[in-house]
Write an enzyme that holds these catalytic residues in place. Structure first.
Site, PDB file in Angstrom:
ATOM      1  N   SER A 108       0.852  -1.197   0.000  1.00  0.00           N
ATOM      2  CA  SER A 108       0.000   0.000   0.000  1.00  0.00           C
ATOM      3  C   SER A 108       0.880   1.237   0.000  1.00  0.00           C
ATOM      4  CB  SER A 108      -0.894  -0.005   1.241  1.00  0.00           C
ATOM      5  OG  SER A 108      -1.494   1.257   1.435  1.00  0.00           O
ATOM      6  N   SER A 109       0.356   2.310  -0.571  1.00  0.00           N
ATOM      7  CA  SER A 109       1.120   3.562  -0.607  1.00  0.00           C
ATOM      8  C   SER A 109       1.260   4.185   0.780  1.00  0.00           C
ATOM      9  CB  SER A 109       0.448   4.561  -1.555  1.00  0.00           C
ATOM     10  OG  SER A 109      -0.870   4.861  -1.124  1.00  0.00           O
ATOM     11  N   CYS A 110       0.529   3.677   1.777  1.00  0.00           N
ATOM     12  CA  CYS A 110       0.656   4.237   3.126  1.00  0.00           C
ATOM     13  C   CYS A 110       1.979   3.862   3.786  1.00  0.00           C
ATOM     14  CB  CYS A 110      -0.517   3.819   3.998  1.00  0.00           C
ATOM     15  SG  CYS A 110      -0.499   2.074   4.455  1.00  0.00           S
ATOM     16  N   TYR A 137      -1.060  -0.645  10.168  1.00  0.00           N
ATOM     17  CA  TYR A 137      -1.218  -1.295   8.859  1.00  0.00           C
ATOM     18  C   TYR A 137       0.016  -1.043   7.997  1.00  0.00           C
ATOM     19  CZ  TYR A 137      -3.198  -2.237   4.212  1.00  0.00           C
ATOM     20  OH  TYR A 137      -3.429  -2.715   2.947  1.00  0.00           O
ATOM     21  N   LYS A 141       2.777  -3.707   6.247  1.00  0.00           N
ATOM     22  CA  LYS A 141       3.097  -3.762   4.823  1.00  0.00           C
ATOM     23  C   LYS A 141       4.587  -3.553   4.574  1.00  0.00           C
ATOM     24  CE  LYS A 141      -0.857  -4.812   3.132  1.00  0.00           C
ATOM     25  NZ  LYS A 141      -1.029  -6.119   2.450  1.00  0.00           N
ATOM     26  N   HIS A 180     -13.221   2.750   2.281  1.00  0.00           N
ATOM     27  CA  HIS A 180     -12.392   3.893   1.917  1.00  0.00           C
ATOM     28  C   HIS A 180     -13.279   5.012   1.359  1.00  0.00           C
ATOM     29  CE1 HIS A 180      -9.271   0.675   1.948  1.00  0.00           C
ATOM     30  NE2 HIS A 180      -8.527   1.652   2.428  1.00  0.00           N
TER      31      HIS A 180
END
Length: 318
Positions: A108-110, A137, A141, A180
């Protein structure tokens, strides 16, 4: 292009996993393995190892994950870090133990710092503090990326990672407690249109900038990356920075997104922003030049994708 691969999709019922399944079927792959969480709990290391021993997959798309929006991440941080760490560790370790030829891990881009320079390059990983609202989270990742890199370095495996931007599309979660922003807006605007409501609530100020990628584009990117020969993959990555960003390279404000969704749905009322609610990261735009250099670009425009997703919602909302 049917091959001799035995391809296992972990998380095939989720939005991304089901899109990968569609993409593989379209490409002619017929030997695709799937299993439900009822039959195989990926958090159970023994069960995962037994499954791999019995089915001997040669390729794995690791799309299984516990996911959710800001509200869900805030409410269940322990589950978000524990479940994701367990799934990743079990599947990646079993892939090594049972000689899987290639694995693709979906992140994920987070993973990038809250205040990372925009657009965010792969090298920004671990250069600053994460966004607090989804830190557990994100840490899970990041661990998945580093698991893949560590097994590659120590055992010579071919485990790859892709980091998608915000995804949406058919199969999305429209539960207002856990979804989301984009699917939540579709549902809110639709229900407000039906009831004749004067306004639709939108979390936050509307100012944060976000990038959105249709899930079918994401699936196409996953298949593209999985099928790159190893020499090409290694030439465009680094052993300690091997993940690839997947996105469109374009973003817009949450306010503009809300107005676009309202227009597609046909809601003509007011959008009521709530500045007292958390905005999250100010901006999240991925630098996708590395993936473009490997011959892939997104093809589904945002309005087209939202229209398609709304049609899917109307057909499946029951």
């Amino acid at each position: 292009m049917q091959t001799d691969n035995r391809i296992y999709i972990a998380g095939h019922r989720g939005m991304v996993g089901s899109a990968i399944h569609r993409a593989l079927e379209f490409a002619g792959e017929r030997n695709v393995l799937t299993t439900t969480s009822k039959d195989l709990d990926l958090r159970n290391a023994v069960a995962v190892d037994d499954f791999f021993a019995a089915h001997r997959p040669t390729q794995i798309y690791l799309a299984a994950a516990k996911v959710g929006g800001i509200q869900a991440n805030n409410a269940y941080p322990a589950e978000f870090i524990h479940d994701n760490l367990s799934i990743q560790d079990n599947v990646i370790h079993a892939a090594w133990r049972h000689g899987v030829e290639r694995l693709l891990f979906l992140g994920s881009s987070c993973i990038y710092p809250r205040d990372a320079e925009q657009p965010m390059r792969e090298e920004a990983l671990l250069t600053g503090p994460l966004e607090p609202t989804n830190e557990p989270y994100a840490i899970a990742k990041i661990a998945g990326i580093k698991l893949c890199e560590s097994y590659n370095r120590q055992y010579g495996t071919d485990f790859r990672s892709v980091m998608p931007t915000n995804l949406y599309g058919p199969g999305d979660n429209l539960d207002l407690e856990t979804s989301h922003v984009l699917p939540a807006l579709i549902r809110k605007c639709h229900e407000a249109k039906l009831t004749g409501a004067e306004s639709v609530p939108v979390w936050g100020s509307g100012r944060p900038m976000r990038e959105f990628l249709h899930v079918d584009d994401m699936a196409a990117a996953c298949v593209h990356v999985m099928n790159l020969n190893r020499a090409t993959w290694q030439a465009h990555t680094d052993p300690r920075c091997s993940h690839l960003n997947v996105g469109t390279g374009e973003d817009l404000s949450i306010g503009d997104l809300a107005r676009l969704v309202a227009d597609v749905v046909g809601f003509e009322g007011r959008l009521a922003f709530a500045p007292d609610r958390p905005d999250g990261t100010p901006r999240k735009l991925l630098d996708v030049s590395r993936l473009e250099g490997l011959g892939w670009q997104a093809s589904i425009g945002l309005r087209e994708g939202i229209e398609q997703t709304y049609r899917w919602y109307l057909e499946n909302r029951a």
